[in-house]
Design an enzyme around this catalytic site. Structure first.
Site, mmCIF file in Angstrom:
data_model
loop_
_atom_site.group_PDB
_atom_site.id
_atom_site.type_symbol
_atom_site.label_atom_id
_atom_site.label_comp_id
_atom_site.label_asym_id
_atom_site.label_seq_id
_atom_site.Cartn_x
_atom_site.Cartn_y
_atom_site.Cartn_z
ATOM 1 N N HIS A 74 23.884 57.462 13.300
ATOM 2 C CA HIS A 74 22.765 56.670 12.847
ATOM 3 C C HIS A 74 22.517 55.600 13.952
ATOM 4 C CE1 HIS A 74 23.972 58.247 8.638
ATOM 5 N NE2 HIS A 74 22.667 57.605 8.380
ATOM 6 N N ASP A 96 17.904 61.787 16.247
ATOM 7 C CA ASP A 96 18.923 61.435 15.216
ATOM 8 C C ASP A 96 18.931 61.960 14.030
ATOM 9 O OD1 ASP A 96 20.197 58.343 15.148
ATOM 10 O OD2 ASP A 96 19.442 58.892 13.108
ATOM 11 N N GLU A 155 21.121 62.878 -2.215
ATOM 12 C CA GLU A 155 20.412 61.901 -2.536
ATOM 13 C C GLU A 155 19.100 62.591 -2.189
ATOM 14 O OE1 GLU A 155 21.527 58.798 0.181
ATOM 15 O OE2 GLU A 155 22.684 57.921 -1.189
ATOM 16 N N CYS A 157 21.627 49.741 1.721
ATOM 17 C CA CYS A 157 20.325 49.888 2.220
ATOM 18 C C CYS A 157 19.347 49.523 1.223
ATOM 19 C CB CYS A 157 20.164 51.435 2.525
ATOM 20 S SG CYS A 157 20.580 52.440 1.298
#
Lengths: 696, 696
Positions: free
Chosen positions: A182, A232, A360, A456
């Site tokens: 990340h 990424d 998710e 987040c």
């Protein structure tokens, strides 16, 4: 990019880079960049929200959310606060984000705490603070934010790198485990924050830290053989770099964003090789398929929107901006492909996306289970980014429809009406007993949590609400004419770069009357485009200066030519309650109806209805009664539907029996009381249901 | 225990213990025990299955299942056979069970492979082989089984202990980690197998190994201060010990079973302390709550049937037998409490139990999700054990109803019609796309697997089918009179200890006529009790010697006095197709109907119906047509229901739209073809659905 957007009304700023360690803790607003601050074609000069509904939320952001989140980030919350017992998103109360930055800055010692992307708690807070400072004068907040920028600047490495986990714990492993690190995701969030903060306050340090970061990334990623040929694991930097490009005019940043999109998935073994070379034997991320991070194949070959929903929509937002700025049709095609897949086959009626807790993630077309779904707040926020970016490419009402859906439903539900409780998961059907008793539903909280270990969402919804004034208009052109397109009906006063001022007064979300008072002192000639929402397409009326305007909508927008010094446009939308049904391909919604009025999707809650919600059935012709109740929470519109209610069998009755007309189970007449979905779980904890049984 | 059951018709056996290493590989049948082989009050002298339906299955067990499973246990399967891609129950093809036993016996070297309870693959196979040898003369099979007994005897430690994992890998850790070790569970399965094999063949070694095991356990568990005061994490030994007690008459075994039930959950820290003392820092089992293994509190305090479903029903079977044999009312109360909780609030209409994959567990009352459920085959088999045990305590038709439900639905579905493919999970709604695409449904296979890494189910269904002749009658007494109760309508010829012979010819499951020809040469006086199934309670006719018999059912049984030398009893059951509904407390089944005919629950499969199954809706008054189709697989009854079929929306249609009468979505007349649930997934892979949308 139209002339309007780059007019001299744009704020000015120097792009000088003062001594990075010497930035003052507080300083007066600086002049802005000479480059147009375009912000995706959607940011007019200044837009002041006058909507009472949104002002309440934006006041909450200032008064409650920012101080609360700042305390969390500084580990100032009560350590004895009880954790929420339900769900696997732990309700922790301390972020450690500031502490991590202090350690990286050499101001204190210790170990990194939290997730690899913990820095972004601070960055997204800073971004939200930046937007807030644009509508609320608050020197104390600005001081705090300036000091945070200074701390971030101090924590940044001389070469521009900044990621506290790697700085504190694994300095030798920078950029070597991009699947899970990340690092670019985190720096991307800083860049977004810096652009916003620089725009709001002129803080030059903020922007210089961002450009140093971008330069660092640019020096390490690219086609040159000695650079890294991968992206990424979590998209974000791509979108951030387009914002930095738009702020600084530095083309390298756009090219870098473009490169990072193009390299994605080209080498499917990239992450595996990186991990092997960096000595990572196993990591939870590695057990997830490469589709989780959209890296199994090049974007051009990705047919459907798969994997982690937030990653998908962050990627899409970046793709859409790069496509808009470069004209790359491959990326644009991907945007359309993913948009259609999500919106037509993988989105809940609230705008929620992500059908499974595992990863998710998206699952497969038409798989939209209401009770085991995910619907992460961040994914709804990201979908709003994506929709806004698409509007700047292509003025199509469906983008505005989805943006509106997120603003009033899927994203907004992520925060409580007190601004201090948050949902990570936004189900369409909830039951506290199920969340406690069935592990497959344990991820569904039935009351908003005070914080999350993975936090987040709270700062993401905060930055969206604080910047909602940037989501109202798109400035573009059509057949050579300038266009100001109004696609969100949130009352505001806006002055555009071409001198046009618009005072929009909208009754939404509770009433359907919208009035635009257009002040055109320079007699600019342009088309004023008004979105006709999908939910009102069958019935609306539009008048210009009191006369009915007969222009038919083209792809969801009616275009009104404006020439004179003033014009008044009135739009009346269809605020009848609608019974909605899903495509019959959606197994979970077969034989069910949802209730919508205007942009608001309604839900039934246990605290308003005296039986298990599944006992009620409604029909497409059921009588409905809308009522605005000023006494209810922040003042909410409610819908009462004439329903039929089944008899609740006694708990000593047989579990299964023959279905017979004479078994005493004839439903009785009843009323089903419904509240806006965004407002659920603000009263007593209980069952909630969006899709109701249909009796037809 | 009635006089009938302990009459001199019982087989005889010595209880001598020959040299345990010297048992011959093959030997003639030995005389049986002098103690009544009571087998829970349900085993008459000899019962020969004549039902064509069950004979097919039992032939399969002999011809296919046993040889196939034997090959698997001996690692003889093709190592290149592809694994099933769907699901988390890996389709492995080699059990290693025999190899583990050989290593423990010193016949080869190597490490233990497989789960801690891998030995039970062999034991349950042996038990199934034992029952099979009772209906099929097969000297080769007997030789194999005798040799297996010898191998097991050789592997057994001199002190009676036998668990190959601990013997091979951790001899110092015996009985020190009972939460996860499965040592008593494994030995329990051996004891059950030994009792059965001894009964079938007279093999004395088999029984001696079992008694040595039980003696070993007895010497280590009990109230004495120097003994272990806890129970195995997986119940099984308790039930096994009651069978050993009934076979040997050794009261210590019953007392030991009773002790192991009474000690369960009394010390909630028992497992934690054991693990700490044995140096186990973490184990997946430890992350599960103590309710998973019914050890959070004493059984007397356990209000509901919680945790791992197989553990619960194995525990219940043991409790019921110990309660029956000791009169312990606390255990009996627990049996009734758990029974009612399961049957009235936690059981699927097929008899499946276990609502979640996580922990293969029960969840909470009325939580019966059809698509994410578990419904493990072993749990259905265990429920049959529990039902049979309850029938021996209390002649109530509801126990017979559930037993029948498992035999014809929930348990039977666990095996394919070719005897070589198995379900571990038995859903009520399946969709291959969902199993592949939604991780929350990945545990649901949509075709039976060839084997499992955790292969408890295949041998469990095999031993149930092979012993179904033991599930037909209960011999008991009522008001001082002997009772022979016929509770399962599976054609058979049976001779009872009191000299009575019954030839039952039943058309079930396809027809409703049942005829009992009773031969009573000794003119015994007894009550012949006939169960009236719950599904036929509203309409049936019973005649005795051609005359209508008017006795009303008492708790599900009609009692017919028999005195003379012969009697013919005819029972005609209600074979109309029934539309079933669930309690309105079951959220998952609201507005849905299931189709049942006789004991058979039907389902719709994609290969018979040309649209997504959820598009069909049926009503409680829908016309139905039953047809037996001899050409279909093994010959199956099918039901065709007049249904309405919704239009399948085009995939370019909007995902959500206003529900309107004029939107072209009027359902059309259609036929929904349904097949017995047990027979699903024997043709093309596709969707399956038990609960259909109701149009009323």
């Amino acid at each position: 990019m139209t002339d309007i957007a780059s007019s001299d009304h744009t704020r000015q700023s120097t792009s000088s880079t003062p001594d990075r360690r010497a930035a003052p803790a507080m300083h007066p607003a600086q002049p802005r960049s000479t480059v147009a601050f375009n912000d995706g074609g959607t940011l007019p000069q200044s837009s002041t929200i006058t909507s009472p509904f949104w002002k309440k939320y934006r006041t909450l952001i200032h008064d409650e959310v920012l101080p609360y989140q700042w305390a969390v980030m500084n580990d100032d919350m009560d350590p004895d606060m009880p954790d929420d017992p339900a769900g696997n998103q732990q309700d922790t109360h301390n972020s450690h984000a500031i502490r991590n930055l202090r350690i990286a800055a050499g101001e204190q010692t210790g170990h990194h705490a939290g997730f690899p992307f913990q820095d972004t708690d601070a960055y997204k807070w800073l971004e939200a603070a930046a937007y807030t400072l644009e509508y609320r004068h608050d020197p104390d907040l600005k001081t705090i934010a300036d000091n945070l920028v200074d701390l971030i600047a101090t924590a940044q490495e001389p070469d521009g790198y900044l990621d506290t986990l790697f700085q504190i714990e694994m300095p030798g492993h920078r950029l070597k485990r991009l699947q899970q690190s990340h690092e670019l995701y985190s720096m991307g969030h800083y860049i977004e924050a810096a652009v916003a903060y620089h725009h709001a306050t002129g803080n030059a340090t903020a922007l210089r830290v961002a450009t140093d970061m971008a330069d660092y990334i640019d020096s390490h990623f690219g086609e040159a053989p000695n650079k890294i040929h991968g992206a990424d694991g979590h998209p974000e930097i791509e979108f951030a770099l387009t914002r930095l490009y738009e702020t600084t005019g530095e083309r390298r940043y756009l090219d870098l964003a473009h490169y990072l999109l193009n390299v994605r998935g080209v080498d499917p073994l990239f992450y595996q090789r990186q991990n092997e070379e960096d000595g990572i034997a196993s990591d939870p991320m590695q057990s997830l398929p490469l589709t989780y991070c959209q890296a199994a194949e090049p974007i051009a070959d990705q047919a459907t929107a798969d994997g982690h929903a937030v990653r998908v929509v962050y990627l899409c937002a970046g793709m859409a901006r790069v496509a808009a700025l470069t004209g790359d049709s491959t990326l644009l095609d991907a945007c359309h492909r993913f948009w259609n897949d999500i919106v037509n086959r993988r989105m809940f009626i609230t705008g929620g996306i992500g059908s499974t807790q595992k990863g998710e993630s998206f699952t497969y077309d038409y798989d939209l289970p209401n009770d085991t779904m995910y619907g992460e707040t961040c994914a709804a926020v990201g979908m709003a980014f994506f929709a806004r970016a698409m509007l700047s490419i292509d003025l199509d009402g469906s983008y505005g429809d989805v943006l509106e859906k997120e603003l009033f439903n899927g994203a907004l539900a992520g925060m409580s009406l007190d601004g201090k409780h948050f949902f990570y998961v936004n189900p369409l059907e909830a039951d506290p007993e199920a969340s406690r008793g069935n592990p497959g539903r344990a991820h569904v909280l039935t009351r908003r949590a005070e914080w999350f270990g993975c936090a987040c969402c709270p700062s993401n919804i905060a930055r969206l609400i604080a910047s909602v004034n940037r989501y109202l208009y798109t400035v573009t052109s059509r057949h050579g004419r300038d266009v100001i397109a109004a696609h969100q009906f949130i009352s505001n006063d806006t002055r555009f770069p071409n001198g046009v001022g618009i005072a929009m007064t909208s009754e939404l979300p509770w009433g359907g009357h919208v009035r635009f008072a257009i002040d055109n002192p320079e007699h600019a000639s342009f088309l004023f485009a008004v979105r006709i929402p999908g939910w009102s397409a069958r019935r609306y009326s539009l008048s210009v200066d009191g006369r009915r305007f007969d222009g038919r909508p083209e792809r969801g927008f009616v275009y009104v030519p404006i020439e004179g010094g003033n014009a008044t446009i009135s739009l009346d939308l269809d605020m009848r309650v609608s019974m909605m049904r899903a495509s019959s391909r959606v197994r979970a919604d077969i034989g069910k109806l949802a209730v919508q009025r205007g942009p608001i999707v309604f839900c039934a809650e246990q605290c308003d209805n005296d039986a298990p919600l599944w006992l009620y059935s409604i029909g497409s012709e059921s009588e409905t009664h809308y009522e605005f109740r000023p006494d209810l929470l922040i003042g909410l519109g409610t819908v009462t539907v004439s329903a039929r209610k089944r008899v609740l069998d006694h708990d000593s009755s047989p579990l299964y029996r023959m279905a017979e007309p004479e078994d005493g189970q004839t439903p009785v007449d009843a009323k089903l009381v419904m509240v806006p979905y965004f407002a659920w779980a603000n009263r007593d904890e209980g069952r909630m249901q969006v899709w109701q049984e249909s009796r037809s």
